[in-house]
Write an enzyme that holds these catalytic residues in place. Structure first.
Site, PDB file in Angstrom:
ATOM      1  N   ASP A  36       0.861  -1.189   0.000  1.00 14.99           N
ATOM      2  CA  ASP A  36       0.000   0.000   0.000  1.00 14.99           C
ATOM      3  C   ASP A  36       0.888   1.226   0.000  1.00 14.99           C
ATOM      4  OD1 ASP A  36      -2.063   2.002   0.812  1.00 14.99           O
ATOM      5  OD2 ASP A  36      -3.253   0.250   1.341  1.00 14.99           O
ATOM      6  N   VAL A  62       0.604   0.351  -6.847  1.00 15.19           N
ATOM      7  CA  VAL A  62       0.235  -0.757  -7.737  1.00 15.19           C
ATOM      8  C   VAL A  62       0.244  -0.372  -9.212  1.00 15.19           C
ATOM      9  CG1 VAL A  62      -1.107  -2.052  -6.031  1.00 15.19           C
ATOM     10  CG2 VAL A  62      -2.268  -0.341  -7.480  1.00 15.19           C
ATOM     11  N   ASN A  88      -6.443  -5.581  -4.545  1.00 16.61           N
ATOM     12  CA  ASN A  88      -7.593  -4.867  -3.973  1.00 16.61           C
ATOM     13  C   ASN A  88      -7.453  -3.348  -3.975  1.00 16.61           C
ATOM     14  OD1 ASN A  88      -9.899  -4.574  -1.855  1.00 16.61           O
ATOM     15  ND2 ASN A  88      -8.084  -3.727  -0.825  1.00 16.61           N
ATOM     16  N   TYR A 155     -14.608   4.940 -13.355  1.00 13.97           N
ATOM     17  CA  TYR A 155     -14.650   3.864 -12.340  1.00 13.97           C
ATOM     18  C   TYR A 155     -15.425   2.672 -12.904  1.00 13.97           C
ATOM     19  CZ  TYR A 155     -15.039   1.749  -7.648  1.00 13.97           C
ATOM     20  OH  TYR A 155     -14.951   0.896  -6.563  1.00 13.97           O
ATOM     21  N   LYS A 159     -13.632  -0.978 -13.494  1.00 14.88           N
ATOM     22  CA  LYS A 159     -14.103  -2.170 -12.771  1.00 14.88           C
ATOM     23  C   LYS A 159     -14.669  -3.218 -13.737  1.00 14.88           C
ATOM     24  CE  LYS A 159     -13.008  -1.040  -8.512  1.00 14.88           C
ATOM     25  NZ  LYS A 159     -11.942  -1.769  -7.805  1.00 14.88           N
ATOM     26  N   THR A 190     -16.332   2.422   4.031  1.00 20.16           N
ATOM     27  CA  THR A 190     -14.872   2.467   4.205  1.00 20.16           C
ATOM     28  C   THR A 190     -14.411   3.897   3.889  1.00 20.16           C
ATOM     29  OG1 THR A 190     -14.238   2.074   1.906  1.00 20.16           O
ATOM     30  CG2 THR A 190     -14.726   0.112   3.232  1.00 20.16           C
TER      31      THR A 190
END
Ligand code: NAD
Length: 248
Positions: A36, A62, A88, A155, A159, A190
């Site tokens: 991360d 990433v 993730n 997005y 995805k 989150t």
């Protein structure tokens, strides 16, 4: 214990879904590498160790190929192998009309949310092949890869890319015993939703037949299922964990 002695990389593991997954994996005997960029990564690793687990942090962007290669190699050096990749890490999308959405923002979204998953799969598969095959990969896609939402085009596109990348790689590497699947969460409470005010969150709640947002732990349960032998006949699947969102 479903992951005894398994070695797992969890990207985006410092917070949210990734952190809940790391906690559950450690409880099930896995040794975890948090990959991360967040300042919270070290604190998360401390928490994992306080749960009795083994965990390290390898700072990783990433979307940077060399850094993804490095975290996989460092994992193999430190723990001896790689059994599980949880790809993730991701960023959210401010609601924006397309005319006001810059190419730079589009590129950043694709770089992190899609190319980042590609890179994690590429280097995890390479490492698993070096070990003689076998292993599991779980990519975090989203309901937003299956349905559209107004003003979140990049997005949705990223995805959807993750969903089909998972199908393609899943059917390619199944014969080598590398099972690749994706989890597709509905909206989960989150830090990625930090920009959503209470009114926006209430709107999101109303879109879920269950009448609430998901909890990170509920997505972690799906990660555990897909990463462990419990899902031994599940390949190239996009598992919806969405409180019924996409069924309406
Ligand atoms: N929360 C939701 O409603 C929801 C729904 C569906 C899918 N998802 C997906 O779940 C995943 C995890 O999100 P979350 O909800 O836990 O949010 P989060 O913001 O808590 O976690 C995302 C993590 O990814 C890390 N990250 C961001 N960019 C990175 C990069 N370039 N390299 C490495 N790490 C990076 C962040 O530091 C953070 O720790 C994301 O892929 C997100 O798109 C979330």
């Amino acid at each position: 214990m479903k992951l005894s002695e398994k070695i797992a990389i969890i990207t985006g593991g410092a917070t949210g879904i990734g952190k809940a997954t790391a906690e559950l994996f450690v409880k099930h005997g896995a040794k975890v590498v948090i990959a991360d960029l967040s300042d919270q990564s070290e604190a998360t690793v401390e928490e994992l160790i306080s749960l009795g687990g083994e965990a390290i942090f390898v700072k990783t962007n990433v979307s940077n190929e060399a850094e993804v290669q490095h975290v996989v190699e460092e994992t193999a050096r430190h723990f001896g192998r790689l059994d599980i990749m949880i790809a993730n890490a991701g960023i959210g999308h401010p609601s924006t009309p397309i005319a006001e959405y810059s190419l730079e923002s589009w590129q950043q979204m694709i770089d992190i949310n899609l190319t980042g998953v590609f890179l994690c799969n590429k280097y995890a598969i390479t490492q698993m092949q070096k070990q003689g095959g076998g292993g599991t990969i779980v990519n975090t896609a989203s309901i937003m890869g299956h349905v559209g939402m107004p003003y979140t085009a990049s997005y949705n596109a990223a995805k959807a890319g993750v969903a089909n990348l998972t199908r393609s790689l899943g059917v390619t590497y199944a014969k080598e015993g590398i099972r690749i699947n994706a989890v597709c969460p509905g909206f989960v409470d989150t830090p990625i939703l930090n920009n959503a005010d209470e009114a926006k969150k209430a709107q999101l709640v109303a879109l879920h037949p269950l009448g609430r947002l998901g909890r990170p732990e509920e997505i972690a349960n799906a990660m555990l299922f897909l990463a462990s032998d419990d899902s031994s006949f599940v390949v190239a699947s996009n598992l919806l964990v969405d409180g019924g969102y996409t069924a309406q």
